[in-house]
Design an enzyme around this catalytic site. Structure first.
Site, PDB file in Angstrom:
ATOM      1  N   THR A   1      -8.411  22.588 -24.851  1.00  0.00           N
ATOM      2  CA  THR A   1      -7.716  21.937 -25.957  1.00  0.00           C
ATOM      3  C   THR A   1      -7.184  20.598 -25.479  1.00  0.00           C
ATOM      4  OG1 THR A   1      -7.157  24.015 -27.005  1.00  0.00           O
ATOM      5  CG2 THR A   1      -5.664  22.166 -27.433  1.00  0.00           C
TER       6      THR A   1
ATOM      7  N   HIS B   1     -13.519  33.363 -28.978  1.00  0.00           N
ATOM      8  CA  HIS B   1     -12.348  33.365 -28.087  1.00  0.00           C
ATOM      9  C   HIS B   1     -11.550  34.655 -28.302  1.00  0.00           C
ATOM     10  CE1 HIS B   1      -9.203  32.142 -25.564  1.00  0.00           C
ATOM     11  NE2 HIS B   1      -8.786  31.047 -26.156  1.00  0.00           N
TER      12      HIS B   1
ATOM     13  N   ASN C   1      -6.478  35.019 -24.034  1.00  0.00           N
ATOM     14  CA  ASN C   1      -5.245  34.219 -24.083  1.00  0.00           C
ATOM     15  C   ASN C   1      -4.215  34.668 -25.117  1.00  0.00           C
ATOM     16  OD1 ASN C   1      -6.851  32.919 -22.277  1.00  0.00           O
ATOM     17  ND2 ASN C   1      -6.529  30.858 -23.072  1.00  0.00           N
TER      18      ASN C   1
ATOM     19  N   TYR D   1      -4.561  35.595 -28.242  1.00  0.00           N
ATOM     20  CA  TYR D   1      -4.776  35.219 -29.642  1.00  0.00           C
ATOM     21  C   TYR D   1      -5.249  36.436 -30.446  1.00  0.00           C
ATOM     22  CZ  TYR D   1      -3.906  30.531 -27.934  1.00  0.00           C
ATOM     23  OH  TYR D   1      -3.307  29.435 -27.368  1.00  0.00           O
TER      24      TYR D   1
ATOM     25  N   ASN E   1       0.985  34.587 -24.443  1.00  0.00           N
ATOM     26  CA  ASN E   1       1.481  34.739 -25.818  1.00  0.00           C
ATOM     27  C   ASN E   1       2.140  36.092 -26.057  1.00  0.00           C
ATOM     28  OD1 ASN E   1       0.980  32.165 -27.028  1.00  0.00           O
ATOM     29  ND2 ASN E   1      -1.194  32.603 -26.851  1.00  0.00           N
TER      30      ASN E   1
HETATM   31  C1  LIG Z   1      -5.560  21.202 -20.863  1.00  0.00           C
HETATM   32  C2  LIG Z   1      -6.112  22.591 -20.933  1.00  0.00           C
HETATM   33  C3  LIG Z   1      -6.491  23.118 -22.159  1.00  0.00           C
HETATM   34  C4  LIG Z   1      -7.053  24.406 -22.247  1.00  0.00           C
HETATM   35  N1  LIG Z   1      -7.484  24.847 -23.457  1.00  0.00           N
HETATM   36  C5  LIG Z   1      -8.172  26.026 -23.538  1.00  0.00           C
HETATM   37  C6  LIG Z   1      -8.795  26.395 -24.762  1.00  0.00           C
HETATM   38  O1  LIG Z   1      -8.786  25.661 -25.759  1.00  0.00           O
HETATM   39  N2  LIG Z   1      -9.438  27.591 -24.788  1.00  0.00           N
HETATM   40  C7  LIG Z   1      -9.513  28.407 -23.689  1.00  0.00           C
HETATM   41  O2  LIG Z   1     -10.110  29.482 -23.773  1.00  0.00           O
HETATM   42  N3  LIG Z   1      -8.958  28.047 -22.503  1.00  0.00           N
HETATM   43  C8  LIG Z   1      -8.318  26.872 -22.405  1.00  0.00           C
HETATM   44  N4  LIG Z   1      -7.815  26.470 -21.179  1.00  0.00           N
HETATM   45  C9  LIG Z   1      -8.085  27.260 -19.975  1.00  0.00           C
HETATM   46  C10 LIG Z   1      -9.355  26.738 -19.266  1.00  0.00           C
HETATM   47  O3  LIG Z   1     -10.512  27.037 -20.032  1.00  0.00           O
HETATM   48  C11 LIG Z   1      -9.528  27.340 -17.850  1.00  0.00           C
HETATM   49  O4  LIG Z   1      -9.635  28.735 -17.946  1.00  0.00           O
HETATM   50  C12 LIG Z   1      -8.363  27.003 -16.938  1.00  0.00           C
HETATM   51  O5  LIG Z   1      -8.085  25.609 -16.970  1.00  0.00           O
HETATM   52  C13 LIG Z   1      -8.621  27.434 -15.491  1.00  0.00           C
HETATM   53  O6  LIG Z   1      -9.693  26.719 -14.939  1.00  0.00           O
HETATM   54  P1  LIG Z   1      -9.417  25.487 -13.914  1.00  0.00           P
HETATM   55  O7  LIG Z   1      -8.588  26.047 -12.802  1.00  0.00           O
HETATM   56  O8  LIG Z   1     -10.805  25.079 -13.447  1.00  0.00           O
HETATM   57  O9  LIG Z   1      -8.721  24.418 -14.672  1.00  0.00           O
HETATM   58  C14 LIG Z   1      -7.219  25.193 -21.077  1.00  0.00           C
HETATM   59  C15 LIG Z   1      -6.802  24.669 -19.855  1.00  0.00           C
HETATM   60  C16 LIG Z   1      -6.276  23.397 -19.759  1.00  0.00           C
HETATM   61  C17 LIG Z   1      -5.905  22.827 -18.413  1.00  0.00           C
END
Ligand SMILES: Cc1cc2nc3c(=O)[nH]c(=O)nc-3n(C[C@H](O)[C@H](O)[C@H](O)COP(=O)(O)O)c2cc1C
Length: 364
Positions: A25, A179, A182, A184, A240
């Site tokens: 996001t 999804h 998380n 939801y 959540n």
């Molecule tokens: C800015 C940001 C936004 C995220 N938005 C989502 C999202 O929209 N949907 C989702 O399933 N996970 C979301 N995540 C989780 C990421 O998909 C991922 O699981 C998480 O960043 C861990 O991976 P990384 O250590 O490589 O960043 C988000 C993470 C970050 C940092």
């Protein structure tokens, strides 16, 4: 031994490498419509084996934050079409992450100021969402108390995912990721501590708590093809305001088995607890397993080699490194993303991270 840079056949979709861009996001849509700058952002990252988009709501009801995109109106579909065209022109592949937040929402985001919905009418404690305050100004506000979905309401949710998946095809996506993580909507149904419904969508029975997700997966797979459908889960992530419940491991393993029988594109886990549980999940789910969470090129390569995963998902590293695959392939240094610009913040920290070679040329 597979490496991050080997191609992969994802149910007939050829990925040039095993590096996946995580759904993230970024909260830069305007009136829920993804903008031209998102086309630039995603096209810059087309070197990923697969891009999974930011969470995208399937309906007004499924929305929980300002500035996130939807995929339920003609304008949103047209916005996404520009993005998929840009990614495909740049040589990439892209799935959209389909999202319903359930109770992680606020009356100010809902049609006619209604309550958001969930499995039961219990608010998520200590959970803030980005919505409007009493004066109508954008603000972080506590999630509203939801209404429990009745059977007709549950059917509408399934229908909304079906329409959204069809819209995704019309918008030119290569597939969809449902999804279910998380904390939801789907996880609100799966979680046995929260979901105390006494009908066939809840209560003590694992099958009942998995029913909403599996019915949704089935109608979406039937409509667009099972090879175009992925599912994301985050067992034990406790997001959540979801908590531990009895039979938790059995619940996730039952889901893994049920998804295995459906021959989908993949299952995406963002959290799998202990290595014993990972092994059990890998044993129960026989298809393509992809995983996110703190990977470096080195640890991702090790997980691939050890056969723990089939594709490695990178989130934060893709924010500041649009050419992440090339940087990892050559061992070039990675840039650090600016946290303050993760969400919102206009174009700064969004489309202004250069690829390494351009950086070097500027420095020279
Ligand atoms: C800015 C940001 C936004 C995220 N938005 C989502 C999202 O929209 N949907 C989702 O399933 N996970 C979301 N995540 C989780 C990421 O998909 C991922 O699981 C998480 O960043 C861990 O991976 P990384 O250590 O490589 O960043 C988000 C993470 C970050 C940092």
């Amino acid at each position: 031994m597979p490496s991050l840079f080997d191609p992969y056949d994802l149910s007939g979709l050829r990925l040039p490498n095993r590096v996946v861009m995580a759904p993230m996001t970024r909260a830069r849509s305007i009136d829920t419509i993804p903008q031209e700058h998102a086309a630039i952002y995603y096209a810059q990252r087309a070197g990923a084996g697969l891009i999974i988009t930011e969470s995208t709501q399937v309906s007004v009801q499924g929305r929980g934050y300002l500035c996130t995109p939807g995929i339920h109106t003609a304008e949103q579909i047209a916005g996404w079409r520009r993005i998929t065209d840009a990614v495909h022109s740049a040589g990439g592949r892209i799935f959209v992450q389909l999202w319903h937040v359930g109770r992680a929402s606020h009356t100010s985001l809902q049609e006619f100021g209604r309550a958001p919905v969930s499995a039961v009418a219990v608010a998520a404690a200590d959970t803030l969402v980005q919505a409007y305050d009493a004066e109508g100004k954008p603000a972080q506000v506590p999630a509203s108390t939801p209404a429990a979905l009745d059977i007709a309401g549950i059917q509408r949710v399934v229908d909304d995912f079906l329409s959204a998946a069809r819209n995704a095809m019309a918008a030119g996506f290569d597939g969809v990721e449902i999804h279910a993580g998380n904390g939801y909507l789907f996880e609100q149904f799966i979680n046995g501590a929260l979901n105390t419904r006494d009908d066939r969508y809840g209560g003590g029975s694992i099958d009942n708590r998995l029913r909403l997700l599996l019915e949704t997966v089935d109608v979406v797979a039937e409509a667009i093809g099972k090879e175009r459908v992925g599912v994301r889960v985050s067992p034990f992530a406790r997001l959540n305001d979801l908590h531990a419940f009895s039979g938790e491991e059995d619940t996730w393993l039952a889901l893994a088995k049920a998804l295995s029988q459906r021959h989908l594109a993949y299952v995406h886990v963002s959290h799998l607890g202990t290595s014993d549980f990972h092994q059990a999940f890998r044993g129960a789910y026989r298809g393509t397993l992809i995983m996110a969470g703190g990977f470096t090129a080195e640890t991702a390569g090790q997980a691939l080699e050890a056969g723990q995963i089939d594709l490695a998902v990178f989130g934060r590293p893709f924010i500041a490194n649009p050419d992440l695959v090339e940087r990892m392939r050559h061992g070039w240094p990675l840039a650090e993303a600016e946290r303050e610009a993760f969400y919102g913040a206009g174009m700064r920290g969004y489309i202004d991270y250069p690829p390494f070679l351009v950086d070097e040329r500027v420095a020279a």
